[in-house]
Enzyme design. Structure first.
Site, mmCIF file in Angstrom:
data_model
loop_
_atom_site.group_PDB
_atom_site.id
_atom_site.type_symbol
_atom_site.label_atom_id
_atom_site.label_comp_id
_atom_site.label_asym_id
_atom_site.label_seq_id
_atom_site.Cartn_x
_atom_site.Cartn_y
_atom_site.Cartn_z
ATOM 1 C CG ASN A 1 -0.880 4.441 10.808
ATOM 2 O OD1 ASN A 1 -0.701 3.889 11.537
ATOM 3 N ND2 ASN A 1 -2.223 3.833 10.699
ATOM 4 C CE LYS B 1 -3.679 0.596 8.590
ATOM 5 N NZ LYS B 1 -4.570 0.890 8.424
ATOM 6 C CG HIS C 1 -5.974 5.788 10.041
ATOM 7 N ND1 HIS C 1 -7.359 4.750 10.363
ATOM 8 C CD2 HIS C 1 -4.648 5.843 9.658
ATOM 9 C CE1 HIS C 1 -6.208 4.554 9.759
ATOM 10 N NE2 HIS C 1 -5.656 4.832 8.388
ATOM 11 C CD GLU D 1 -7.530 1.723 10.785
ATOM 12 O OE1 GLU D 1 -6.123 1.206 10.720
ATOM 13 O OE2 GLU D 1 -7.033 0.841 9.257
ATOM 14 C CD GLU E 1 -4.565 7.221 5.211
ATOM 15 O OE1 GLU E 1 -3.752 6.666 4.760
ATOM 16 O OE2 GLU E 1 -5.428 7.329 6.184
ATOM 17 N N GLY F 1 -6.283 -0.292 3.092
ATOM 18 C CA GLY F 1 -6.381 -2.339 3.773
ATOM 19 C C GLY F 1 -6.428 -2.994 3.240
ATOM 20 C CB SER G 1 -3.921 0.001 -1.389
ATOM 21 O OG SER G 1 -4.867 -0.212 -0.528
HETATM 22 C C1 PEP Z 1 -3.766 3.945 6.970
HETATM 23 O O1 PEP Z 1 -3.918 3.103 7.269
HETATM 24 O O2 PEP Z 1 -3.605 4.708 6.621
HETATM 25 C C2 PEP Z 1 -3.103 3.367 5.070
HETATM 26 C C3 PEP Z 1 -3.546 3.726 3.737
HETATM 27 O O3 PEP Z 1 -3.039 1.840 4.793
HETATM 28 P P1 PEP Z 1 -3.150 0.609 3.772
HETATM 29 O O4 PEP Z 1 -2.013 1.153 3.224
HETATM 30 O O5 PEP Z 1 -2.714 -0.453 4.647
HETATM 31 O O6 PEP Z 1 -3.836 0.671 2.998
#
Ligand code: PEP
Length: 252
Positions: free
Chosen positions: A9, A11, A96, A98, A168, A174, A214
């Site tokens: 992803n 973003k 997601h 976000e 997630e 993040g 992460s």
């Molecule tokens: C994501 O945005 O789906 C995500 C898991 O981000 P990160 O790996 O940076 O935590």
């Protein structure tokens, strides 16, 4: 045996030039490696068409990061499922965290989007997960169950046959702080059992449930070797070809 699925992803990162560079590096890194892992990249909308031109002769698949549920019309700033299909997308990330927190997307809106994706031939990567507050209050299973029940409401097992769920935990996205393999596996197992109850055991056994939050080369192998973790949805670490490739390799 479920084939592992690793999705990146991106973003709101990468213009056309840096998208081309990143994709070429990923292609070069994966070339001639016999990897039995499904790889999906999800660049921003503006890079989708260019990305598709670069990956269409490779096993790498294309996904978008969001869409609206209507086909067309007066929805300024939105993108429809058919538009995504027309630039080569097979997948779309929906729900997601976000989108849920910054853009106030509800389970009901996400449900409409999932229905629209499926009826237009796009495979949803449906994201769910609890906040730190919810985890600390012991509400993780309740939150995840509600997100699944409401997000997948009125959808049949047949309609969901190409669904991917991405667990997630919001506190891991993040932040550099991933869930431990045990913490993640506990929720993945809960999700699979819930899906078996809501649909069937056969469907639950086939369902791909990715972990996201992460994920990096240092932790991806331990996470993805858990029995119910079928791959990863990767944010930050997918912006670097070398680390994305290492994560893909560790999924083997
Ligand atoms: C994501 O945005 O789906 C995500 C898991 O981000 P990160 O790996 O940076 O935590």
């Amino acid at each position: 045996m479920r084939t592992k699925v690793v999705a990146g992803n991106w973003k709101m990162n990468n213009d056309i030039n840096s998208s081309v560079t990143l994709i070429n590096e990923i292609k070069k890194g994966l070339n001639q490696k016999n990897i039995n892992v499904k790889v999906i990249i999800c660049p921003p909308f503006t890079s989708l068409e260019t990305a598709y031109a670069l990956i269409k002769e490779t096993p790498i698949k294309l996904g978008a990061q969001n869409m609206y549920f209507e086909k067309s019309g007066a929805f300024t700033g939105e993108i429809s499922p058919l538009m995504l299909k027309s630039v080569g997308c097979e997948y779309v990330i929906l729900g997601h965290s976000e989108r849920r927190t910054i853009f106030m997307e509800s389970n009901q809106l996400i449900n409409k989007k999932i229905k629209a994706a499926i009826s237009n031939g796009l495979n949803p990567i449906f994201c769910i997960g609890e906040t730190l507050e919810e985890r600390e209050a012991g509400k993780t299973f309740n939150v995840v169950e509600t997100q699944i029940r409401e997000g997948l409401a009125n959808l049949s097992e047949q309609e969901l046959s190409n669904l991917i769920i991405a667990y997630e935990p919001v506190w891991a996205i993040g932040t550099g702080r991933n869930a431990t393999p045990e913490q993640a596996e506990e929720v993945h197992k809960f999700i699979r059992d819930l899906i078996a109850n809501l649909y069937s055991k056969e469907f639950a056994e086939k369902l791909i449930i990715q972990y996201g939050g992460s994920v990096k080369p240092e932790n991806s192998k331990d996470l993805m070797s858990q029995p119910d973790i079928d791959g990863a949805l990767v944010g930050g670490a997918c912006l670097n070809a070398e680390s994305f490739i290492k994560i893909i390799e560790s999924a083997q």
